[in-house]
Design an enzyme around this catalytic site. Structure first.
Site, short mmCIF file in Angstrom:
data_model
loop_
_atom_site.label_atom_id
_atom_site.label_comp_id
_atom_site.label_asym_id
_atom_site.label_seq_id
_atom_site.Cartn_x
_atom_site.Cartn_y
_atom_site.Cartn_z
N SER A 1 0.83 -1.21 0.00
CA SER A 1 0.00 0.00 0.00
C SER A 1 0.86 1.26 0.00
CB SER A 1 -0.91 0.02 1.22
OG SER A 1 -1.66 -1.17 1.28
N1 SAM Z 1 -1.10 -3.36 3.45
C1 SAM Z 1 -0.33 -4.32 2.70
C2 SAM Z 1 1.12 -3.91 2.65
O1 SAM Z 1 1.49 -2.94 3.32
O2 SAM Z 1 1.90 -4.57 1.95
C3 SAM Z 1 -0.86 -4.47 1.31
C4 SAM Z 1 -2.15 -5.11 1.22
S1 SAM Z 1 -2.62 -5.42 -0.43
C5 SAM Z 1 -3.18 -3.85 -0.96
C6 SAM Z 1 -4.10 -6.33 -0.14
C7 SAM Z 1 -3.85 -7.76 0.29
O3 SAM Z 1 -5.10 -8.33 0.65
C8 SAM Z 1 -3.28 -8.64 -0.82
O4 SAM Z 1 -2.08 -9.21 -0.39
C9 SAM Z 1 -4.37 -9.71 -1.01
O5 SAM Z 1 -3.85 -10.98 -1.35
C10 SAM Z 1 -5.05 -9.71 0.33
N2 SAM Z 1 -6.41 -10.24 0.37
C11 SAM Z 1 -7.43 -10.05 -0.49
N3 SAM Z 1 -8.53 -10.71 -0.07
C12 SAM Z 1 -8.18 -11.30 1.12
C13 SAM Z 1 -8.88 -12.12 2.06
N4 SAM Z 1 -10.16 -12.47 1.92
N5 SAM Z 1 -8.21 -12.55 3.14
C14 SAM Z 1 -6.90 -12.23 3.34
N6 SAM Z 1 -6.19 -11.48 2.47
C15 SAM Z 1 -6.83 -11.02 1.38
#
Ligand code: SAM
Length: 220
Positions: free
Chosen positions: A66
Site C-alpha cells: 500500500s
Molecule cells: N497493506 C499491505 C502492505 O502494506 O503490503 C498491502 C495489502 S494489499 C493492498 C491487499 C492484500 O489483501 C493482498 O495481499 C491480497 O492478497 C489480500 N487479500 C485479499 N482478499 C483477502 C482475504 N479475503 N483474506 C486475506 N487477504 C486477502
C-alpha cells in the site's frame, strides 16, 4: 528497527514522513511509527529505490504494497494505542503489519496468498517485529479464536463490511475498510461499535485498493 542503512535511504525515509505530515497526518504516534519501519525491506529488491516514494508498488501475486499515505491514514483512523489488539486483513508485504505492530500491543494479520504470507513473515522477523502473528486464510471471516479486537484494518476493497468482522469488533472498537467496486475508486469507511447492535458508520475519503476476495467479499 531501521538498523544500518545508507545516508540516502535515511534521507528519503525522512522526506517521506515529512510529506505525510504535509498531507495531513496529525498523529505523532503514527508519524513516529512510519519513521521507525524501513519500507525498503518490504518492497521487492529491484524496486528498493522507489521504497520512499508515496505510491503503491507490485509485490507479486498481482498484489501491491500500500501507498505510505494510505497506510498512515488508515492507522491514524483506527485509533490504535499500545494496549490495542488489532486484526489486519490483507498482510501483503507485511509493511502495514509492521507499522501497526510498532504502535499496538498485538497484531493478528490474515493473508490469502501463502507465498506473500511467508515472505511477510520473513521480513517481519528481519525487522525485529515480535508482536505480530500471521495466518493464511480468508480474512473476510476474521479470526474468531482471537476476537474481540479493538481495531480491525482491512487492506482490500469489499462490496460491504463483512458481518463476521462486525461481530469480532470489541464494543468501542473501530474498523477501517475500503468499500466499493473492485474497479475503484472505493470509499474508505470507518465503523465504530457503540453497542452490541449499534454501529456508527462514516465515510473518510476516496481510495483505490485491490479486491477483497472471500466468502464475505468478492467472488474469485
Ligand atoms: N497493506 C499491505 C502492505 O502494506 O503490503 C498491502 C495489502 S494489499 C493492498 C491487499 C492484500 O489483501 C493482498 O495481499 C491480497 O492478497 C489480500 N487479500 C485479499 N482478499 C483477502 C482475504 N479475503 N483474506 C486475506 N487477504 C486477502
Amino acid at each position: 528497527m531501521t538498523g544500518t542503512r545508507d545516508k540516502q535511504t535515511e534521507e528519503r525515509h525522512r522526506a517521506m514522513v515529512d510529506l505525510l505530515r504535509k498531507r495531513g497526518i496529525r498523529s505523532q504516534r503514527v508519524l513516529d511509527a512510519m519513521q521507525r519501519v524501513p519500507r525498503d525491506i518490504f518492497v521487492p529488491r529491484h524496486l528498493a529505490e522507489l521504497a520512499y516514494e508515496d505510491g503503491a508498488l507490485p509485490i507479486g501475486e498481482g498484489q501491491t504494497i500500500s501507498q505510505p499515505y494510505v497506510v498512515a491514514l488508515m492507522t491514524e483512523a483506527a485509533g490504535i494505542s499500545a494496549e490495542s489488539r488489532v486484526l489486519e486483513i490483507g498482510t501483503g508485504s507485511g509493511y502495514s503489519t509492521a507499522v501497526l505492530a510498532s504502535i499496538a500491543g498485538q497484531v493478528f494479520s490474515i493473508e490469502r496468498h501463502e507465498a506473500l504470507a511467508e515472505a511477510a513473515l520473513r521480513r517481519l522477523s528481519e525487522t525485529g517485529v515480535e508482536n505480530a502473528t500471521i495466518k493464511i486464510g480468508d480474512g473476510t471471516l476474521g479470526w474468531p479464536e482471537r476476537a474481540p479486537f479493538d481495531a480491525i484494518v482491512v487492506a482490500a476493497a469489499g462490496p460491504r463490511i463483512p458481518d463476521a468482522l462486525r461481530a469480532q469488533l470489541a464494543i468501542g472498537g473501530r474498523l477501517i475498510m475500503p468499500v466499493g467496486s473492485g474497479a475503484g475508486p472505493q470509499t474508505l469507511t470507518s465503523v465504530v461499535r457503540r453497542g452490541t447492535n449499534d454501529f456508527e458508520t462514516r465515510s473518510l475519503s476516496k481510495v483505490s485498493f485491490v479486491p477483497l476476495i472471500g466468502a464475505q467479499g468478492w467472488q474469485r
